[in-house]
Design a protein around this motif. Structure first.
Motif, PDB file in Angstrom:
ATOM      1  N   MET A 646       2.973   7.296  -7.531  1.00  0.00           N
ATOM      2  CA  MET A 646       3.201   5.857  -7.641  1.00  0.00           C
ATOM      3  C   MET A 646       2.983   5.175  -6.301  1.00  0.00           C
ATOM      4  N   ARG A 647       3.492   5.834  -5.260  1.00  0.00           N
ATOM      5  CA  ARG A 647       3.328   5.255  -3.921  1.00  0.00           C
ATOM      6  C   ARG A 647       1.852   5.164  -3.568  1.00  0.00           C
ATOM      7  N   LEU A 648       1.135   6.230  -3.899  1.00  0.00           N
ATOM      8  CA  LEU A 648      -0.291   6.267  -3.595  1.00  0.00           C
ATOM      9  C   LEU A 648      -1.020   5.151  -4.341  1.00  0.00           C
ATOM     10  N   LEU A 649      -0.646   4.988  -5.607  1.00  0.00           N
ATOM     11  CA  LEU A 649      -1.299   3.945  -6.403  1.00  0.00           C
ATOM     12  C   LEU A 649      -1.085   2.575  -5.769  1.00  0.00           C
ATOM     13  N   ARG A 650       0.156   2.326  -5.334  1.00  0.00           N
ATOM     14  CA  ARG A 650       0.446   1.024  -4.723  1.00  0.00           C
ATOM     15  C   ARG A 650      -0.363   0.838  -3.454  1.00  0.00           C
ATOM     16  N   PHE A 651      -0.412   1.934  -2.693  1.00  0.00           N
ATOM     17  CA  PHE A 651      -1.144   1.892  -1.428  1.00  0.00           C
ATOM     18  C   PHE A 651      -2.625   1.587  -1.684  1.00  0.00           C
ATOM     19  N   GLN A 652      -3.170   2.307  -2.669  1.00  0.00           N
ATOM     20  CA  GLN A 652      -4.584   2.122  -2.993  1.00  0.00           C
ATOM     21  C   GLN A 652      -4.846   0.685  -3.432  1.00  0.00           C
ATOM     22  N   ARG A 653      -3.916   0.197  -4.254  1.00  0.00           N
ATOM     23  CA  ARG A 653      -4.060  -1.156  -4.761  1.00  0.00           C
ATOM     24  C   ARG A 653      -4.109  -2.169  -3.616  1.00  0.00           C
ATOM     25  N   LYS A 654      -3.211  -1.910  -2.659  1.00  0.00           N
ATOM     26  CA  LYS A 654      -3.115  -2.833  -1.534  1.00  0.00           C
ATOM     27  C   LYS A 654      -4.437  -2.853  -0.757  1.00  0.00           C
ATOM     28  N   LEU A 655      -4.941  -1.630  -0.474  1.00  0.00           N
ATOM     29  CA  LEU A 655      -6.166  -1.562   0.304  1.00  0.00           C
ATOM     30  C   LEU A 655      -7.370  -2.090  -0.463  1.00  0.00           C
ATOM     31  N   ASP A 656      -7.345  -1.836  -1.773  1.00  0.00           N
ATOM     32  CA  ASP A 656      -8.436  -2.347  -2.611  1.00  0.00           C
ATOM     33  C   ASP A 656      -8.467  -3.864  -2.513  1.00  0.00           C
ATOM     34  N   ASP A 657      -7.258  -4.455  -2.564  1.00  0.00           N
ATOM     35  CA  ASP A 657      -7.165  -5.907  -2.499  1.00  0.00           C
ATOM     36  C   ASP A 657      -7.613  -6.416  -1.139  1.00  0.00           C
ATOM     37  N   GLU A 658      -7.145  -5.696  -0.109  1.00  0.00           N
ATOM     38  CA  GLU A 658      -7.423  -6.184   1.245  1.00  0.00           C
ATOM     39  C   GLU A 658      -8.859  -5.938   1.653  1.00  0.00           C
ATOM     40  N   LYS A 659      -9.323  -4.684   1.396  1.00  0.00           N
ATOM     41  CA  LYS A 659     -10.626  -4.311   1.965  1.00  0.00           C
ATOM     42  C   LYS A 659     -11.682  -4.029   0.906  1.00  0.00           C
ATOM     43  N   LEU A 663     -10.401   2.413  -4.129  1.00  0.00           N
ATOM     44  CA  LEU A 663      -9.699   3.686  -3.984  1.00  0.00           C
ATOM     45  C   LEU A 663      -8.945   4.108  -5.240  1.00  0.00           C
ATOM     46  N   LEU A 664      -8.644   3.122  -6.092  1.00  0.00           N
ATOM     47  CA  LEU A 664      -7.750   3.406  -7.210  1.00  0.00           C
ATOM     48  C   LEU A 664      -8.238   4.597  -8.023  1.00  0.00           C
ATOM     49  N   GLU A 665      -7.276   5.432  -8.415  1.00  0.00           N
ATOM     50  CA  GLU A 665      -7.526   6.632  -9.228  1.00  0.00           C
ATOM     51  C   GLU A 665      -8.019   7.826  -8.417  1.00  0.00           C
ATOM     52  N   LEU A 666      -8.270   7.642  -7.117  1.00  0.00           N
ATOM     53  CA  LEU A 666      -8.694   8.796  -6.327  1.00  0.00           C
ATOM     54  C   LEU A 666      -7.483   9.653  -5.983  1.00  0.00           C
ATOM     55  N   SER A 667      -7.740  10.935  -5.745  1.00  0.00           N
ATOM     56  CA  SER A 667      -6.647  11.791  -5.302  1.00  0.00           C
ATOM     57  C   SER A 667      -6.343  11.471  -3.845  1.00  0.00           C
ATOM     58  N   LEU A 668      -5.246  12.008  -3.365  1.00  0.00           N
ATOM     59  CA  LEU A 668      -4.851  11.729  -1.983  1.00  0.00           C
ATOM     60  C   LEU A 668      -5.967  12.128  -1.028  1.00  0.00           C
ATOM     61  N   GLN A 669      -6.463  13.320  -1.264  1.00  0.00           N
ATOM     62  CA  GLN A 669      -7.527  13.839  -0.409  1.00  0.00           C
ATOM     63  C   GLN A 669      -8.737  12.910  -0.430  1.00  0.00           C
ATOM     64  N   MET A 672      -8.160   9.752   1.448  1.00  0.00           N
ATOM     65  CA  MET A 672      -8.284   9.904   2.900  1.00  0.00           C
ATOM     66  C   MET A 672      -9.745  10.021   3.297  1.00  0.00           C
ATOM     67  N   GLU A 673     -10.489  10.782   2.531  1.00  0.00           N
ATOM     68  CA  GLU A 673     -11.915  10.940   2.822  1.00  0.00           C
ATOM     69  C   GLU A 673     -12.594   9.575   2.830  1.00  0.00           C
ATOM     70  N   ALA A 674     -12.267   8.786   1.788  1.00  0.00           N
ATOM     71  CA  ALA A 674     -12.897   7.479   1.672  1.00  0.00           C
ATOM     72  C   ALA A 674     -12.517   6.603   2.866  1.00  0.00           C
ATOM     73  N   LEU A 675     -11.248   6.686   3.241  1.00  0.00           N
ATOM     74  CA  LEU A 675     -10.791   5.868   4.369  1.00  0.00           C
ATOM     75  C   LEU A 675     -11.520   6.256   5.642  1.00  0.00           C
ATOM     76  N   LEU A 676     -11.625   7.587   5.845  1.00  0.00           N
ATOM     77  CA  LEU A 676     -12.300   8.042   7.060  1.00  0.00           C
ATOM     78  C   LEU A 676     -13.753   7.610   7.041  1.00  0.00           C
ATOM     79  N   ALA A 677     -14.362   7.713   5.857  1.00  0.00           N
ATOM     80  CA  ALA A 677     -15.770   7.332   5.748  1.00  0.00           C
ATOM     81  C   ALA A 677     -15.955   5.847   6.060  1.00  0.00           C
ATOM     82  N   LEU A 678     -14.940   5.063   5.700  1.00  0.00           N
ATOM     83  CA  LEU A 678     -15.013   3.627   5.960  1.00  0.00           C
ATOM     84  C   LEU A 678     -14.615   3.284   7.391  1.00  0.00           C
ATOM     85  N   GLY A 679     -14.202   4.322   8.120  1.00  0.00           N
ATOM     86  CA  GLY A 679     -13.775   4.083   9.494  1.00  0.00           C
ATOM     87  C   GLY A 679     -12.373   3.538   9.595  1.00  0.00           C
TER      88      GLY A 679
END
Lengths: 808, 571
Positions: A646-659, A663-669, A672-679
């Motif tokens: 649930m926490r991850l979903l909220r986090f993803q939602r937030k970043l999706d909205d902001e940036k 990310l939604l529906e991705l696993s934690l790993q 993170m990969e996506a975030l790193l790829a995006l810098g």
């Protein structure tokens, strides 16, 4: 043996005999006078209705049914209107039309299509049904000029069509489905007069017609030919006229009956006359005529050819000689040999034996049968290759026939009739007459497979037994178990169904207990509303379809709570129902888990449901329910994992909205990969800390990600941020994967000594690898380096080999 | 290739006026035909799709006739579905009781992959009767059987269903062609299907997936730009010789074969016209055929080599072997951790996790939690359901905190002769679903001593199937039971396997009618699937002990199929 031919009467070339079948057991006060009598063919029972024409409306005539020997079988008062005709059929109704128009005359007839009925109505119309089991009434065309009933008529069966042949006195008509045709009898003398009586043979092949001048015309029933015409010199019409023939008849005849006279008129123009004292009824059979009077019953038939040959006085037929030989043998006379020799000289012994066996079949008297069979057996001794089949079969069949001919059973079947009727039908008839022990004995004696024989009889017995109201359930169940046991082919559930039909539910349940196949018990149990029992029996049967049927039934019958409770006690049924609910009724599934307090499954249910949900809010609320249930199930791990999701979903939602990171529906790993790829290093770092991602995982991730993006400076910085938890070989390998040898080299020195050889080899630095291996004095490492060397590296190889031997 | 292709391919169907073939899916059927015939497995989901098609047609005012043929049987639930959707009257249904598809001379498949999930996960026994019918069909064709053995709950039920059907049907005296029958549940031995296969046929299945006895080799194998569908069975002479070989021998064999082939071609030289003519008409075709097969299998082997000789595969095998032996467990767990965190393979990680759990009789609570947490981080939280399924099926377990249960159990175990105690252990085992692999391995000597060299070219026992590291539990049971003619002396083993074993004599007099060769013919029926490794092992056992094994299975399985069927994020 003279007495055998004592009752033989010559008729043309052949002989007719009249032999007594029974002294009738009945006691009729008024004889057969004023009675309607119908006797079924094949030695069937006799129905008797006294005074069919009522003297007063209030008198109820009695319909009585007797066996052929006159034993009373049933009797009941006749409640319906006046009876026109009595015949044997099964129960049926001809419908309203017939009721409305008066029935003047009726005839019951038997054909290959079943039993049929033809009637003449008050409006002089014929109505016919060829098969009462498949009742279709046919109105036949009108007969020109017919008023009232015809003077006489018969039903014919020709060319697979049922027709009526009728006479209005002078005219003769054939009525079929569509037309009414006038016909004439070929060769009937013009002075013959009008027709008063007609009779058709048992097989429908022959017709006999009597005119008012006493002329009897006979011919085939297709009316193309004439067989004979005989002047009976009797001017009064007979009471009854019946054909008397047998298969392969030499000398067919017609039997005419007047009040005190029975006349057998042969086609050959000969006649035999028997005086009668009593009122009689003639019953046509396929091989003769039964004559029933109030005191006895006789069979009139043409003597079969084989019997004629054997018993005819001074016969020299092989069978006759063999019988004689055997008789002499019994007297210990040498004449036996002479007779035998005589047969043998003509090499007719086989023929002789066959004749005796066949004749025995045709004889009614057991003593005659015996002497013929003994003679056959005697003759058989002198034959080497005579098949015993015929002898054995005839012996058995005779025993069976003799036992059903017993007066107490009263089935006067001839061997010919028996063969035509078949054993199956005989057993059925015995069963319907409730001669169960006899039927069973017979089946066993004739070695009929249980399935067709004994079991069938037992089935009838059992369904009859359950109807005996005077016996207790217990007694019947016990008797049933003792008699039926586990005979193959007898279904206890069928018997139980019968018991239930008779209103004996308790008995039905008791009987069902004997049923070995539990699947068979279920339908009846459901019908009797024993659903719980039905369910457990269905489960026992292992047939999931059956279980399912019961479950569906219960679902509709019971209230929800009871239904769930019932399922709870039947895990197999429960899992089946769950499977169904998973696909069909998600909500029910939830209720089911709730009822069982199955928190784990309930939680899983919420998790599954959350994946079907598109909107994040509802998804989160479902997951929250899952968390609650996991907690109730004391499954902390899953509760925590779900909370983190649930926490991850909220986090993803937030970043999706902001940036707009997607990310939604991705696993934690993957997140993170996506975030790193995006810098978005900082956010990745946050996840790493918040979700306590193991160091190793994070390092691998970042290492790969940076290498892929070829951010080598960032990578170097990262490598120095702290001591790598995954070692530095990984750095070397990842750099090499990106084909950057330069960067890879930077990390070789940092690799632990154990992995140094590998690291050097990874960057194809053979010298470095060799140095490291030699330094570590490790044989297998030296060997690994050697294996990578090519011929060009001669110096290196020498060095390595030296080091290797030096160690030893 | 689907089972239908093996019975009636597209051209056969077209000859019978089939207009077009569709895969049954949840989408409208675009066709001008006014008759649709559905040949389906009796799944409620599929029936629902069909209902949707019919109802969509109805809404569009389109009249079509529908026929549904259920195979191998019709289920009441499916008909109830038709009724509920209001099209029961418009659909005619039929049953095609097709339950045995011969894949090879000695392999018969029921092609029911769902058997495993339905029976061992959902506890749905709907297929048991079908298994009984399959056995009954074989019995009526090749029976009577002289003896039947089995182990597992489902086997016992299938046996009972068969027995019932035999009693109901008519008996015909015939010369028996099958002597004995062995029934085994898949959950008796989960270790074997979880191991990486290293025998050629198993490897081909693991990597290329053999479907219905047919494999599709991609361009990397055929070294052309086209894929090629190939039937793999004993008709393929090259394949027939290498299918049961350990992969390390395959190349040697293939190159030898290539040399022989070259030799045969070389015979041409120095032939006169007449000989040449004979050569062309008699031998050349065979040689060319063999040549084609040979190059294909060499291509396949190369492709396998590329994938499997990499460092990480060797390490994977090493880990598997240590798990089987029970050595260096901590190292194996670290390997697994790294495997998960580096996302090497979603399926492989689960496979190793299950193998670890089963060989170790459940994971320590600490490892159980951390490995699961790691896995969820890598592959998403929906795998919570996967874990729940794995646990339910007995593939994954947590060792109970403290040794209370095991201590009690071992105490009870000593009194195993006592009936009530037996029931008690039953209760415990159903609670924890212990695999007891370690104890079984000792009892049956499943793991040969590792210090001995094992020559894979000259196999001395079934262990060669897994590089000499492990004798297949399922096949070992078959061997032992046949040797002892029953379960006598194996009380401890059956107790460790949670019981449900049986050994019964078949129909009376069958023994007398089973003569000569038929006595040595043994039908082994796997309920829940079997792997090619097991088939190879039985072939080896047959050669060694003079049996002829016929394998009947609900489906061919391997580690990926087994685990895929238990994934949680499918309905």
């Amino acid at each position: 043996m003279t007495f055998i031919t004592a009752n033989w009467n010559p008729l043309g070339e052949a002989f007719y005999r009249k032999s007594e079948l029974y002294e009738m057991c009945w006691n009729l006060r008024d004889g057969l006078r004023d009675c309607l009598v119908a006797a079924a063919p094949y030695g069937g029972p006799i129905a008797l209705l006294r005074e069919p024409v009522r003297r007063s409306p209030s008198s109820r005539p009695q319909l009585e049914i007797y066996s052929a020997s006159g034993v009373s079988i049933a009797s009941f008062p006749w409640k319906s209107g006046p009876v026109v005709h009595l015949g044997w059929t099964r129960h049926f109704s001809m419908g309203q039309e017939v009721v409305q128009s008066q029935v003047l005359e009726a005839k019951v007839f038997h054909s290959p299509y079943g039993t049929g009925v033809a009637i003449v109505t008050g409006s002089s119309r014929f109505i016919m049904a060829t098969n009462i089991d498949d009742l279709k009434l046919r109105r036949l065309p009108e007969v020109p000029g017919l008023q009232g009933k015809p003077s006489c008529w018969v039903v014919l069966n020709q060319d697979r069509q049922t027709k009526v042949l009728l006479s209005t006195g002078s005219e003769l008509y054939i009525l079929d489905n569509t037309s009414c045709t006038a016909v004439s009898l070929p060769g009937l003398a013009p002075q013959g007069g009008s027709i008063v009586h007609m009779s058709v043979s048992f097989s429908y092949k022959y017709l006999a017609v009597l005119t008012d001048s006493g002329h009897l015309w006979t011919g085939p029933s297709h009316l193309q030919d004439k067989m004979s015409e005989v002047d009976t010199k009797k001017l009064t019409p007979p009471k009854q006229m019946v054909w008397c023939r047998r298969p392969k008849s030499q000398q067919p005849s017609v039997v005419l009956m007047w009040d005190r006279l029975l006349m057998v008129v042969g086609v050959c123009q000969d006649t035999i006359q028997f005086p009668t004292e009593d009122q009689c009824v003639l019953v046509g059979e396929m091989d003769g005529v039964r004559i029933i009077s109030s005191t006895n019953q006789e069979l009139l038939q043409e003597v079969p050819l084989v019997c004629q040959e054997i018993f005819k006085i001074a016969s020299m037929a092989p069978g006759a000689l063999l019988l004689e030989a055997h008789r002499e043998y019994e007297k210990s006379s040498q004449k036996a040999d002479e007779y035998l020799r005589e047969i043998k000289e003509q090499s007719m012994l086989g023929e002789a034996v066959s004749q005796c066996i066949e004749a025995a079949g045709h004889e009614y008297d057991p003593n005659t049968q015996k002497s013929l069979m003994r003679a056959a057996s005697f003759g058989k001794c002198f034959l080497t290759d005579f098949s015993p089949g015929q002898f054995v079969t005839t012996c058995r069949e005779l025993r069976v026939l003799n036992s059903v001919r017993e007066s107490s059973v009263g089935l006067p079947l001839t061997h010919t009739q028996f063969k035509q009727m078949t054993l199956q039908v005989l057993i059925d008839r015995l069963v319907y007459r409730q001669f169960y022990p006899l039927a069973i004995e017979m089946c066993r004696y004739l070695k009929i497979p249980d399935y067709q024989g004994v079991s069938r009889v037992l089935k009838h017995w059992a369904s009859c037994k359950v109807q005996q109201k005077d016996l207790s359930d217990e007694a019947i169940a016990r008797a049933m178990c003792a008699k039926v046991g586990d005979s193959p082919g007898v279904s206890y559930s069928d018997i139980a169904a019968k018991a239930y039909e008779c209103g004996r539910t308790e008995l039905a349940i008791k009987l069902l207990d004997f049923e070995a196949r539990s699947g068979e018990q279920v339908p009846l149990l459901l019908k009797m509303k024993r659903s719980q029992l039905a369910l457990s029996k269905a489960v026992e049967s292992g047939d999931t379809d059956l279980v399912y049927t019961v479950v569906t039934y219960l679902k509709n019958e019971m209230n929800r709570g009871d239904f769930f409770m019932t399922l709870r006690n039947q895990p197999v049924a429960l899992s089946l129902y769950r499977q169904f609910c998973k696909l069909q009724e998600q909500e029910t599934l939830k209720d089911l888990y709730n009822q069982d307090d199955d928190h784990k499954e309930l939680a899983n249910y919420y998790v599954t449901a959350s994946y079907r949900e598109k909107r994040l809010e509802s998804r989160l609320s479902l997951l929250q329910s899952a968390v609650d249930e996991y907690n109730k199930a004391k499954n902390e791990f899953s509760a925590k994992a779900t909370e983190e999701e649930m926490r991850l979903l909220r986090f993803q939602r937030k970043l999706d909205d902001e940036k707009g990171a997607g990310l939604l529906e991705l696993s934690l790993q993957a997140t993170m990969e996506a975030l790193l790829a995006l810098g978005l290093y900082k956010q990745a770092e946050q996840l790493y800390r918040d979700f306590r991602v193991p160091d190793k995982r994070y390092w691998w991730l970042k290492l790969k990600s940076l290498a892929e993006k070829e951010e080598w400076d960032e990578l170097e910085k990262f490598s120095k941020s702290k001591k790598s938890p995954i070692g530095y070989l990984a750095f070397v390998e990842v750099c090499m994967k990106s084909n950057n040898k330069y960067e890879a080299k930077k990390y070789v020195s940092k690799v632990t000594p154990e992995q140094r050889v590998k690291a050097h080899l990874a960057i194809s630095d053979l010298d470095g690898a060799a140095d490291a291996a030699i330094e570590r004095k490790n044989d297998s490492e030296i060997a690994t380096v050697l294996s990578r060397c090519s011929a060009a590296d001669r110096l290196l190889i020498e060095r390595l080999n030296r080091a290797s031997t030096a160690k030893k | 290739m689907s089972p239908l292709d093996r019975i009636a391919n597209v051209s056969t169907l077209k000859q019978h006026e089939v207009d077009k073939l569709y895969k049954v899916e949840h989408k409208p059927v675009v066709s001008t035909s006014d008759q649709l015939c559905f040949l389906i497995r009796p799944r409620i989901q599929t029936v629902k799709w069909i209902c949707d098609v019919a109802n969509a047609d109805k809404a569009a005012g389109r009249f079509r006739r529908y026929k549904i043929i259920f195979t191998p049987r019709k289920f009441y639930a499916c008909e109830a579905m038709l009724e509920e959707q209001g099209i029961f009257g418009e659909v005619t249904t039929d049953e095609w009781s097709f339950c045995l598809l011969p894949l090879d001379d000695d392999v018969i498949s029921m092609e029911l992959p769902e058997f495993f999930r339905d029976n061992f996960l959902a506890g749905d026994q709907r297929w048991v009767r079908t298994a009984g019918s399959a056995l009954h069909l074989l019995h009526s064709l090749y029976g009577p059987f002289s003896k039947l053995y089995g182990i597992g709950r489902c086997s016992k039920m299938a046996y009972e269903s068969w027995r019932e059907q035999v009693e109901e049907g008519e008996q015909t005296a015939r010369r028996a062609e099958i002597g004995k029958v062995f029934l085994i549940d898949r959950d008796v031995d989960f270790v074997t299907p979880l191991c990486s296969q290293v025998v050629y046929e198993g490897l081909v299945d693991d990597i290329f997936r053999i479907k219905c006895g047919c494999v599709e080799f991609g361009p990397d194998v055929t070294s052309s730009d086209k894929s090629l569908k190939v039937m793999l069975n004993s008709q393929d002479k090259v394949f027939n010789e290498i299918r049961n070989e350990h992969f390390s021998n395959v190349f040697g064999f293939l190159s030898q074969k290539a040399r022989n082939l070259q030799g045969a071609y070389d015979k041409r030289r120095g032939m006169d016209i007449k000989q040449m003519k004979a050569f062309v008409s008699e031998e050349l075709k065979g040689l060319k055929q063999e040549h084609r097969l040979l190059s294909m299998h060499i291509g396949a082997s190369e492709s396998i080599m590329k994938k499997k000789t990499k460092q990480d595969f060797q390490e994977l095998l090493k880990t598997e072997h240590s798990l089987l032996e029970g050595f260096e467990i901590r190292e194996s767990i670290s390997f697994l951790e790294e495997h998960i965190s580096r996302q090497v393979s979603m399926m492989e990680s689960l496979r190793l996790l299950c193998l670890l759990s089963i060989t170790e009789n459940g994971l320590l609570p600490k490892d159980y939690r951390s490995l699961k947490a790691q896995y969820l981080q890598s592959y998403g939280a929906d795998h919570l359901l996967t874990f729940s399924n794995l646990r339910q099926a007995g593939l994954l377990a947590e060792q109970p905190a403290g040794e209370a249960l095991s201590a009690m159990e071992s105490k009870v175990g000593k009194l195993v002769n006592d009936k009530t105690a037996g029931k008690l252990t039953d209760a415990f085992s159903s609670l924890a679903r212990k695999s007891n692999f370690r104890a079984l391995s000792r009892k049956l000597n499943l793991v040969p001593k590792s210090d001995e060299e094992y020559d894979l070219r000259v196999p001395r026992d079934m262990a060669y199937i897994f590089s000499g590291a492990y004798v297949l539990l399922s096949c070992k049971l078959v061997e032992q039971v046949l040797e002892r003619d029953g379960w006598t002396g194996m009380d401890e083993v059956t107790r460790l396997l949670n019981g449900h074993e049986f050994a019964v004599t078949g129909s009376s007099g069958a023994d007398a009618r089973t003569q000569g060769d038929a006595r040595r013919v043994v039908l082994v029926m796997f309920l829940g699937g079997c792997t090619f490794s097991e088939i190879s092992a039985l072939r080896f056992l047959g050669r060694e002990k003079g049996y002829k094994f016929i394998v009947v299975t609900t489906a061919i399985t391997n580690s990926s199929r087994l685990i895929e069927s238990l994934l949680g994020n499918q309905i």
